[in-house]
Every structure is written in structure tokens, then in C-alpha cells.
Design a protein around this motif. Sequence first.
Motif, short mmCIF file in Angstrom:
data_model
loop_
_atom_site.label_atom_id
_atom_site.label_comp_id
_atom_site.label_asym_id
_atom_site.label_seq_id
_atom_site.Cartn_x
_atom_site.Cartn_y
_atom_site.Cartn_z
N GLU A 16 0.84 -1.19 0.00
CA GLU A 16 0.00 0.00 0.00
C GLU A 16 0.88 1.25 0.00
OE1 GLU A 16 -3.24 0.01 -0.36
OE2 GLU A 16 -3.26 -2.19 -0.41
N THR A 17 0.27 2.39 -0.22
CA THR A 17 1.03 3.65 -0.26
C THR A 17 1.80 3.84 1.04
OG1 THR A 17 -0.60 4.64 -1.73
CG2 THR A 17 0.87 6.14 -0.54
N HIS A 18 3.10 4.10 0.91
CA HIS A 18 3.94 4.29 2.08
C HIS A 18 5.09 5.23 1.74
CE1 HIS A 18 5.81 1.04 -0.20
NE2 HIS A 18 6.94 1.25 0.46
N VAL A 19 5.78 5.67 2.77
CA VAL A 19 6.90 6.62 2.64
C VAL A 19 8.04 6.11 3.50
CG1 VAL A 19 7.69 8.98 3.05
CG2 VAL A 19 5.37 8.58 2.22
N LYS A 56 9.18 9.80 -0.83
CA LYS A 56 8.21 9.83 -1.92
C LYS A 56 7.13 8.77 -1.68
CE LYS A 56 10.55 13.03 -3.81
NZ LYS A 56 10.17 14.41 -3.52
N ARG A 57 5.89 9.20 -1.71
CA ARG A 57 4.78 8.26 -1.56
C ARG A 57 4.78 7.29 -2.72
NH1 ARG A 57 0.10 10.24 -2.45
NH2 ARG A 57 0.79 12.19 -3.34
N HIS A 58 4.71 6.01 -2.44
CA HIS A 58 4.68 5.04 -3.52
C HIS A 58 3.97 3.76 -3.09
CE1 HIS A 58 8.27 4.07 -1.18
NE2 HIS A 58 8.26 2.85 -1.69
N SER A 59 3.50 3.05 -4.07
CA SER A 59 2.82 1.77 -3.81
C SER A 59 3.20 0.81 -4.92
CB SER A 59 1.30 1.96 -3.76
OG SER A 59 0.82 2.44 -5.00
N ILE A 60 3.02 -0.49 -4.64
CA ILE A 60 3.34 -1.54 -5.61
C ILE A 60 2.11 -2.41 -5.79
CG2 ILE A 60 4.85 -3.48 -6.16
CD1 ILE A 60 6.85 -2.31 -4.13
N LYS A 61 1.73 -2.62 -7.05
CA LYS A 61 0.63 -3.54 -7.34
C LYS A 61 1.15 -4.59 -8.32
CE LYS A 61 -4.11 -3.81 -9.06
NZ LYS A 61 -5.25 -3.06 -9.63
N ASN A 62 1.14 -5.84 -7.88
CA ASN A 62 1.60 -6.93 -8.74
C ASN A 62 0.50 -7.32 -9.71
OD1 ASN A 62 4.25 -7.49 -7.47
ND2 ASN A 62 2.95 -7.84 -5.67
N LEU A 63 0.81 -7.38 -10.97
CA LEU A 63 -0.18 -7.70 -12.00
C LEU A 63 -0.16 -9.18 -12.36
CD1 LEU A 63 0.33 -4.58 -14.29
CD2 LEU A 63 -1.25 -4.89 -12.37
N GLU A 64 0.80 -9.92 -11.79
CA GLU A 64 0.84 -11.38 -11.93
C GLU A 64 1.11 -11.96 -10.55
OE1 GLU A 64 3.43 -12.79 -14.99
OE2 GLU A 64 3.11 -11.02 -16.23
N PHE A 201 2.40 13.37 1.54
CA PHE A 201 3.26 12.35 2.13
C PHE A 201 2.50 11.11 2.59
CE2 PHE A 201 5.44 16.41 2.84
CZ PHE A 201 6.68 16.14 2.26
N GLY A 202 1.17 11.20 2.61
CA GLY A 202 0.40 10.05 3.08
C GLY A 202 0.50 9.83 4.57
N LEU A 203 1.02 10.81 5.30
CA LEU A 203 1.20 10.73 6.74
C LEU A 203 0.80 12.05 7.38
CD1 LEU A 203 4.83 9.26 6.71
CD2 LEU A 203 2.78 7.96 7.28
N SER A 204 0.48 11.99 8.68
CA SER A 204 0.26 13.24 9.39
C SER A 204 1.60 13.93 9.61
CB SER A 204 -0.40 12.95 10.75
OG SER A 204 0.53 12.29 11.60
#
Length: 796
Positions: A16-19, A56-64, A201-204
Motif C-alpha cells: 500500500e502507499t507508504h513513505v 516519496k509516496r509510492h505503492s506496488i501492485k503486482n499484476l501477476e 506524504f500520506g502521513l500526518s
Amino acid sequence: MREIMEFSFALNSDRETHVHQEVEILYLLRGTAQILINEESYMLKKGDYILVNANKRHSIKNLEVTTLFARFVIDYSMMTEYLGTNQLLFWCNTVSDKDEAYHSLRLIFDRILTLYFEDEQEEQFRLRSLFYEVIYLLVSHFMIKTDDIRVQKLGFTNDTRVFEIQNYIQANYQKQLSLNELAKKLYLTPAYLSKYIRKQFGLSFMDYLNNVRLFHALDELLYTDKKVTRIAIDNGFPATASFNKAFKDCFELTPSEYRRKYSGKSAPKEGRTGSLSEMEIKDIKKFLEKTREAPEVSHGKQTELFTVHGDKWEPLKRTWSQVINIGEAALLLRSDVQEHIKILKEELGFSQVRIWNIVSLIIYQNAQGYLNYNKLDRIIDFLTENGISPFIELGFKPKIVIKAADEFLINQESEILFHSLGEYEHVLGELAAHMVNRYGLETVETWYFELWHDNRLKIESEDGWYFPIFDAGYSVLKRISKKIKVGGAGIVLGYESHLYEEVFSIWKKRAIWPDFLSVYSYGYVMIPQEGILYGKKSLDSQYTLNQLDVLKQTLYQLGFDVRQVFVSEWSFTISNRNVLNDSCWKAAYLLKSCIDAEGKIDLLACWHGTDLISEHYDTEAVLNGDSGLLTKEGICKPAFYAFRFLSRMQPHLLGRNSHAMVTANGRGNYGIVCHNYKKLTYQYATKEEDKLELEQMESYYEDNLSLRLQFRIDGAEDGQYLVKSHYINQNNGSVQDLWKEMGYQKSLSGEEMMYMKQLGNPHMEMQRVTVKGGVLELEAVLMPHEIRLLEIKYQY
């Protein structure tokens, strides 16, 4: 022991989105995945990798379901210590960019992963050396220093506020910070700033601040003997209790438990592989099998064998020898410029000169519709009488003399003389008719016409003036003859890549497309980061080819199919005051680039022919760092001889590699051009062009090694051959090094100038070679930056 980089494997793990504070590189070994960084989405396939900057806010989604990443994590605090700044950004993304350094990085990553599975005692030492090779390549090729880089804003909602927040917290995290204090500093309300930080930032605010504090506290916990209470206070936590709570929330252990478990230990192998099964480890090893055959990343070869067969050839296209840039058309009214053009034609074989602002030479009276072509006629008459065709830029280009990428000695806009589209069509139609009547239709049909995208015409807007003006000019010229070639729009490769999709999406919808797409190449890239464009010099020695591939991929995806792409302005620098322009290195760069481009680029037009284009108050010396092939006094620079050597090539191409090209005429004569080009270093990239120092030039090159080239031509006729070897290097024929011997004196007498002209020529050696058994073998040892021509003639 504290490591600058660690790695691990991640199997089938959506995130999920994290920093986080670390710099992270995600290298996809299997499957496909989507990486979302802030608002930008990137689709990774097997073999792709992408760098995620700190915070940097980022997330990973596996498509396989079978995806597998290698995850390389770089210690940001160590990087900032080494580089002396905490304002670091990197742009390293194989999905959206192309650079020769990506291949070098991939080889190192593969070698790191391969070594991991080898049970060698020396593994850890080799791994650490590879970690630092990764850092070196990242810093040299992909780093942006945000505290001193040139910045251009985009029209996005994000702005430099993100960096202000990051920088302020990084500088003050040890103090007792509050949201109210930061809001006051940024002239914002606390409520707005709180929402802004959570969005970006996806954070407080407090979670982000504690994240920064924990990042620094973790190092002290593992690598010092400080008490936990002291670590908490030194890193900004108001009390040990708040430190313990934040730490446990993040690491699921208290600081004391974490220290006992991990202090003094490197990550165990089982920690790196996580839950990978034996089968998955076998898959990784299978993926890495190719690396066993790939060479180690090399920083210089000393010997190279090149074999070709005399009966296997293709036509030599010579697209680099057709057009040379001169400048404003008015320059051609000067006798010294005309003499230089004659030299470029007679000695180098250029058949076209590219000029602009021709309409400014026409005496035009709108009220009476009166046109006087006398000045323009004198220019075109001179060219045609000397067997030269014009390559005409139809726009109003500015007069500029550039010190460095964002510093100008002269920057004067040319006035757009027309006030309506109808007026432009009328004048251009009259001019086209005049040229055909004076020089003949068949002659004008061999000329090229181009319209660059003057910023005032707003090519990126459907409501801008560029496309209507292009359509009007195109239509006027095509009414004269369908064979006349008309192109545009002078997009700058790499530096204007953010315009590609927008511009060509608009152009695709229009009825008129260009006969050729014109682009400029100057060795700079513009990197988008959160609504801001950062400009930097590229160290990619394959820059033009790689950036053309990026452009062509965009054109392909959009369905915008143009037959030809012309690089109508080409150099490694935009600067008119760069000492490398006068050096042997420039000659090697030109020769290498032309060899690389043979058969791959439709047209490559050197920028530019003569230093007379940039005369100014600071050009009293014989050399001033301009891009011309000839000095203002007509002395040939090393770069001049790169094209001289190329012009002596035979018509049949037998083969080429990274350092040489072999040609033949099919009648026993051969021609070889070769070079010992050296890549530029980080020291070059971080200096403004006009601040480069002659005495420090060796630090701008990757090494100072000589190169031994061995050539073998199979299928040669037995007998005697005469081999003439012509070469330019720092000891022979380099006008810059001759000037060094004169103490870089600015004012030289006529006698001293003549001395430089006489000695600024290639050195020549001759030898006879006997061929038996149909094999012709030769050898050449080249100094750094040397260029060489071998002319081989059968002796009857």
C-alpha cells in the motif's frame, strides 16, 4: 558494520502507499507490476527497474501472482554525508528513460545477486565494492542536486513547497517542532498545512516528523554505544516514552530489544530471501544465468580486435556529412564567413548549409506590397555558385551567445515581422516564386525548409500559432512543387521530452504532417519531479541515439508516423564558451557519434561550422570554447579533422564497432577511421560550462588509458599495400595544445597565428604491408582522445 546499501527479495508482495527515508531501487526479476510514485504510474516488465527517492509516496501492485523483486536500499544519511548535501534527488527509471548507464547498472545488480548465491569467503568484500559502483553510477548519471540545479516550473498543482517541508524538517528534526511553527514559516494556516502534508506524504505531520527522527535514531542505536534515553533526546523526541512508542509502532520491537537483536550484525541470508522456496531460488539463478556470460562492467579497454570480411558490405550512407549549421543568413554577406564555408565544402564535403532569419533580409513594405531580395540573392548566389544548397529555417530565431546552459552573453529575440497569417502566406509565396524563377525548379526541389517552434507560437497549445503557420508555409511551398521538403518543429531531445505527447497528439489530428521531423540534440535532459522540471547535463555517450529512441517510441504509441527524423542541430553542449569544444576530446566525440549514427539517423547536422557565429567582447583569444570547426581566424580545430577523416571513407561499409569503422571501394582500397573516446565524468557534469578549466581537463575524463586496436580484413587480395596513417592527438596537431605551449596568450601576432595554422594539422606516417593468404592485418595504438585515419591502397 554500517553498509551504504543492502538488498533483499520481495515475492508477490503488494504494498500500500507508504513513505520511507531510504532511497529504494526496485528491480523486477519476474512478472509484471505497477509502481505508483506520487501521482505517476509506471508499468514494469521483467528486467525493468525504478528508483524511488526518499520521502516519496509510492505503492506496488503486482499484476501477476508470480512477481519477484530484488530490492536495493541505499542509506540516505550516508549519501548526504559523502556528498555534503541533504538536497538529493535521483531520476533512474528504465520504463521512461534510456541511457547507456542503465545497462551498466543492470550488470552490477545482476552481479550482486549472482555473488549472493556463491559461497565464497571473499563475497562480502566484492559485494561492498559493487555497492559503491552502484552509488558512483547513480551519482554520475542520475543525480539531481535540488539545492543548486536549474529549475523550470510546470503548470501542475504541486510546487517547491514539498521540498521546503522536507528540507526544513531534515534540518530541524532534532528540535521541538510543531505544525504551527512550520505553518507560520510557510505563511499557511495550520489546518491547510496539515491537510497538505497528509495529501503529499500520506502521513500526518507528527508521523512524518517521527519517521525522519526514527531514521536517524536507528543508526545511533545500531552503530553507537549511546544510551536509549540520550538517542531519544538527541533526535528530537521529548521523552524516552514517546521514542519507545514510535519505535515499537514502526519496528514491532522496543529500541532496547531491537539493539540486542540486530546490533553489530549484518542481515542474514535468510532475511534477504525472506520466504523464498528452493524452486524460487532456482528461478532467480536461472534469470541470472545470462550474467555469467556478460562481461564485468569495465572502465577502459586496452586492446580490441576488429575483424571484417572484404566481400560483405553495404553502402555507406554518410548522413553526417550532408549539412553543417552556419547561423543567421546575414552572416553570409561577410567575406570571412564565405571563406570558411568554402573550406567546409571543399575539404569536408558538406553540400548544404543551414541558415535562418532569411525573411529579415528582405526589404518589405507592407503598404505597397513591395519586396526587395537583393541581400538574400547575394547569399543564395554565393551558395549555388559554390555547389552548396541552402537548408532554410523559415522562422525568426533569436541571436544568442551562451556561456552555460542558463547564462547568456547575448539573448536577443528576433522580431516577428508579420502581423497576420495572410501577410505571412503572401510574402512566403512571393519569395518561393522568386527563388524558383531565379534558380530553377529542379534546384529548389533539392533544398530543405524547416520551421522551428518559437516559444511565442505556443506549439503545445491547440490554439497556438505554430500549426497554422506551419500549414500555411507547407501549403505555399507544395503549390510550387510536391517534391520540396518541408519539416519541423525543432523539438530539443531529452530537454523537451515533457512536450512530446502533448505536441504530437495535437499534430496527429491535423491534416498536414511534416515531410521530416526536425529535432535538436545538445546533451541535456529535463527531469520531471512533482510538477517541477530539473535540467541537467547528460553523461550518456549514446545520448542522441537513446533520446531518439525515446521520441520514436512516443511517436509509435501515438500513431504519428513520419518517414524521416532529422537532427538538424547537434552538439554535446549548447555553450559557446566550453573549452572541450576546442579539444581533441571533441574530435573523438564527433567521430564516435558519426560512427554510431551511421545507418541509424536520417540526417545529423553538426552545430556549427565557424566560431565567427559567436564573436563578442570576450573573444580576443585564438580559442574561446565555441562549437565551430574553424576558429574565427580560420584555424582548423581537432573537430574539423574528425569530418576530414570521415570524408575520406570509401563507399562500401564493411563493418563498425564502438571504436572504428572499416570501408572499401571494392578495388583493393580500404579506409579505416578510429578513435579513443573517453566518457565524461561527474566532475564535468557538476561544473558550469564556462567555468571548466584548461588545466583541469584530465579530471573531466573517465581515464587516461591508451587503446590498442587490431584490425583484420579477410578476403583481401594478396600483394603489397601502402598504408598511410593520419592522426590528431594532444601531442600532434591539436591547436588547443599548441596554444598551451604558448602560455594561452590572448594576443598573437600574424607570425604566431601562422605557426599555429602550420602545426595544427594531422601527423602522417607510412608503411608497407604484405598480404598472404587473403588476410590483411593492421594495428594502431591510440592516445586518449586520439582520432586516426588509415588509408590502405593496393600497390600494383
